[in-house]
Design a protein around this motif. Structure first.
Motif, PDB file in Angstrom:
ATOM      1  N   ASP A   1      48.631   5.683 -36.392  1.00 58.41           N
ATOM      2  CA  ASP A   1      48.387   5.656 -37.831  1.00 58.41           C
ATOM      3  C   ASP A   1      46.874   5.719 -38.028  1.00 58.41           C
ATOM      4  O   ASP A   1      46.193   4.694 -38.158  1.00 58.41           O
ATOM      5  CB  ASP A   1      48.969   4.374 -38.425  1.00 58.41           C
ATOM      6  N   LEU A   2      46.322   6.947 -38.035  1.00 57.93           N
ATOM      7  CA  LEU A   2      44.877   7.128 -38.038  1.00 57.93           C
ATOM      8  C   LEU A   2      44.275   6.794 -39.399  1.00 57.93           C
ATOM      9  O   LEU A   2      44.750   7.258 -40.438  1.00 57.93           O
ATOM     10  CB  LEU A   2      44.524   8.560 -37.645  1.00 57.93           C
ATOM     11  N   GLN A   3      43.228   5.974 -39.350  1.00 55.84           N
ATOM     12  CA  GLN A   3      42.487   5.584 -40.541  1.00 55.84           C
ATOM     13  C   GLN A   3      40.999   5.577 -40.207  1.00 55.84           C
ATOM     14  O   GLN A   3      40.613   5.549 -39.042  1.00 55.84           O
ATOM     15  CB  GLN A   3      42.908   4.189 -41.013  1.00 55.84           C
ATOM     16  N   THR A   4      40.165   5.613 -41.244  1.00 60.03           N
ATOM     17  CA  THR A   4      38.732   5.447 -41.034  1.00 60.03           C
ATOM     18  C   THR A   4      38.445   3.959 -40.922  1.00 60.03           C
ATOM     19  O   THR A   4      38.658   3.200 -41.864  1.00 60.03           O
ATOM     20  CB  THR A   4      37.929   6.058 -42.188  1.00 60.03           C
ATOM     21  N   VAL A   5      37.960   3.539 -39.745  1.00 57.30           N
ATOM     22  CA  VAL A   5      37.802   2.120 -39.443  1.00 57.30           C
ATOM     23  C   VAL A   5      36.386   1.855 -38.960  1.00 57.30           C
ATOM     24  O   VAL A   5      35.828   2.634 -38.181  1.00 57.30           O
ATOM     25  CB  VAL A   5      38.807   1.690 -38.334  1.00 57.30           C
TER      26      VAL A   5
ATOM     27  N   GLN B   1      37.841   7.292 -36.323  1.00 57.39           N
ATOM     28  CA  GLN B   1      39.170   7.634 -36.825  1.00 57.39           C
ATOM     29  C   GLN B   1      40.167   7.080 -35.817  1.00 57.39           C
ATOM     30  O   GLN B   1      40.300   7.601 -34.707  1.00 57.39           O
ATOM     31  CB  GLN B   1      39.330   9.146 -36.933  1.00 57.39           C
TER      32      GLN B   1
ATOM     33  N   ASP C   1      43.740   4.096 -35.072  1.00 61.23           N
ATOM     34  CA  ASP C   1      44.819   3.222 -35.528  1.00 61.23           C
ATOM     35  C   ASP C   1      44.326   1.780 -35.402  1.00 61.23           C
ATOM     36  O   ASP C   1      44.100   1.306 -34.285  1.00 61.23           O
ATOM     37  CB  ASP C   1      46.050   3.453 -34.651  1.00 61.23           C
ATOM     38  N   PRO C   2      44.150   1.049 -36.512  1.00 58.73           N
ATOM     39  CA  PRO C   2      43.595  -0.312 -36.430  1.00 58.73           C
ATOM     40  C   PRO C   2      44.412  -1.239 -35.537  1.00 58.73           C
ATOM     41  O   PRO C   2      43.844  -2.056 -34.801  1.00 58.73           O
ATOM     42  CB  PRO C   2      43.611  -0.791 -37.889  1.00 58.73           C
TER      43      PRO C   2
ATOM     44  N   TYR D   1      32.967   8.821 -36.219  1.00 57.46           N
ATOM     45  CA  TYR D   1      33.426   9.523 -37.419  1.00 57.46           C
ATOM     46  C   TYR D   1      32.377   9.345 -38.504  1.00 57.46           C
ATOM     47  O   TYR D   1      31.945   8.225 -38.798  1.00 57.46           O
ATOM     48  CB  TYR D   1      34.772   8.955 -37.877  1.00 57.46           C
TER      49      TYR D   1
ATOM     50  N   ALA E   1      37.355   2.968 -45.000  1.00 57.95           N
ATOM     51  CA  ALA E   1      38.452   2.591 -45.899  1.00 57.95           C
ATOM     52  C   ALA E   1      38.831   1.152 -45.603  1.00 57.95           C
ATOM     53  O   ALA E   1      39.314   0.839 -44.523  1.00 57.95           O
ATOM     54  CB  ALA E   1      39.646   3.515 -45.673  1.00 57.95           C
ATOM     55  N   ARG E   2      38.578   0.288 -46.553  1.00 63.86           N
ATOM     56  CA  ARG E   2      38.860  -1.127 -46.333  1.00 63.86           C
ATOM     57  C   ARG E   2      40.305  -1.451 -46.708  1.00 63.86           C
ATOM     58  O   ARG E   2      40.827  -0.920 -47.681  1.00 63.86           O
ATOM     59  CB  ARG E   2      37.912  -2.005 -47.162  1.00 63.86           C
ATOM     60  N   PRO E   3      40.935  -2.355 -45.943  1.00 69.90           N
ATOM     61  CA  PRO E   3      42.300  -2.742 -46.291  1.00 69.90           C
ATOM     62  C   PRO E   3      42.329  -3.511 -47.604  1.00 69.90           C
ATOM     63  O   PRO E   3      41.338  -4.138 -48.002  1.00 69.90           O
ATOM     64  CB  PRO E   3      42.710  -3.645 -45.115  1.00 69.90           C
TER      65      PRO E   3
END
Length: 357
Positions: free
Chosen positions: A62-66, A100, A102-103, A213, A219-221
């Protein structure tokens, strides 16, 4: 190795149960030991299954900007608050570093790297977690003052079932899966991992490189909402294992819920329709017909005003298994072993709907 590592916690649990039967005054300590060893056993099984999933290509990211620096800092803080660092001096040095990724898998990588350092670093030793970024690379380092690695071990540290030498007096267990899992998860993120050591008793350094990245801000949760207490509910437990059914019912009743139970598919449908619970906890592997069919029949005959929340309880946790439960009409999929915290998450997810019985 597998038989040895699985039998060790089972042996302790068995002895603790004997102590409970022989000497009730020791119940608090025996219960604590049983809980600790059951958690250890669960981690062994989870690691085995996780490696199998990765090797079989069953992992979906589940790729996210972290911000890896922020994530590492928060993860170390949570481990510290849980008392994981009582015997070691652990520091965390991080800088902003976007990836980029998965957290959940990043936390898994951190958990395994830090856990490995804790396992092989003597009491009062030091462990440092660092995150930094260059032009196109993010570096995650875990450095310890532990027992170090021989040149031979360095060459094979990330291979399956490889473990460092353990002296006879050392009690650390494990299957040698942690670093294998780290390498596989890092490579899924198009990164690399290396191990460094000056030799035995010279400490170790584990270095993870991930692509940096730079396209967008982190992108914050979403902020976590405060949990409110869920009032007592009507619950049906459908489980063919007698002992498991009894313990789950007892656990729910101790929390104030009103519980009915069933031991097979047909009686499960009957109890749910007659008792009209707010929640039904349904094992998938049932005699008569399975939990999927229970869900389908309940959904076909339920009242449209207030349908029950259906929760699948199962030993199968792959994506295909989850898809099957949701297709059958379940609202949630819980993989065994299931504890009070797992149930609490489900209840709180429906807190607004569970305001009354």
């Amino acid at each position: 190795m597998l038989g040895h590592e699985l039998r060790n916690p089972l042996n302790v649990i068995t002895m603790a149960l004997d102590v409970l039967q022989q000497e009730p005054s020791e119940s608090a300590r025996a219960r604590a030991i049983i809980a600790q060893q059951a958690t250890h056993l669960k981690h062994l099984v989870d690691d085995l299954l996780e490696v199998g999933r990765v090797v079989a290509g069953k992992i979906r990211l589940d790729l996210q900007t972290v911000d890896l620096g922020e994530l590492a800092r928060d993860h170390v803080a949570s481990l510290r608050s849980a008392g994981k660092f009582l015997l070691h001096a652990v520091t965390c040095e991080t800088h902003p570093a976007l990836v980029q990724a998965d957290p959940q898998r990043l936390r898994q990588i951190l958990d395994n790297l830090i856990g490995n350092a804790l396992k092989f670093t003597p009491t009062d030793g030091t462990i440092t977690v660092r995150v930094d970024a260059s032009d196109d690379i993010v570096a995650l380092e875990v450095i310890d003052s532990g027992i170090g690695m021989s040149p031979e071990l360095l060459r094979n540290a990330f291979d399956l079932f490889v473990q460092g030498h353990r002296d006879a007096h050392r009690a650390e267990g494990g299957l040698g899966l942690g670093l294998t899992l780290v390498r596989q998860l890092v490579e899924l993120h198009h990164g690399s991992v290396e191990a460094f050591s000056q030799g035995e008793h010279q400490g170790s350094r584990l270095l993870v490189h991930l692509p940096r990245y730079t396209a967008s801000p982190v992108a914050r949760p979403a902020a976590k909402l405060a949990r409110t207490k869920v009032p007592p509910q009507r619950i049906v437990v459908v489980e063919d294992n007698k002992d498991g059914r009894e313990m789950l019912r007892k656990l729910l009743e101790l929390s104030g819920h009103e519980v009915e139970e069933a031991a097979d598919g047909p009686s499960g449908v009957e109890r749910i329709l007659q008792f009209a619970p707010r929640i039904a906890l349904i094992d998938i592997g049932l005699p008569g017909f399975d939990g999927h069919e229970v869900a389908r029949r309940v959904r076909a005959r339920q009242s449209s005003e207030r349908p029950p929340i259906l929760v699948a309880l199962t030993g199968y946790g792959l994506e295909a298994d989850r898809a099957a439960t949701f297709a059958a009409g379940f609202d949630h999929h819980l993989t065994k072993p299931v504890g009070l915290k797992d149930l609490a998450k489900v209840f709180h997810a429906h807190a607004n709907d569970l305001g009354s019985r």
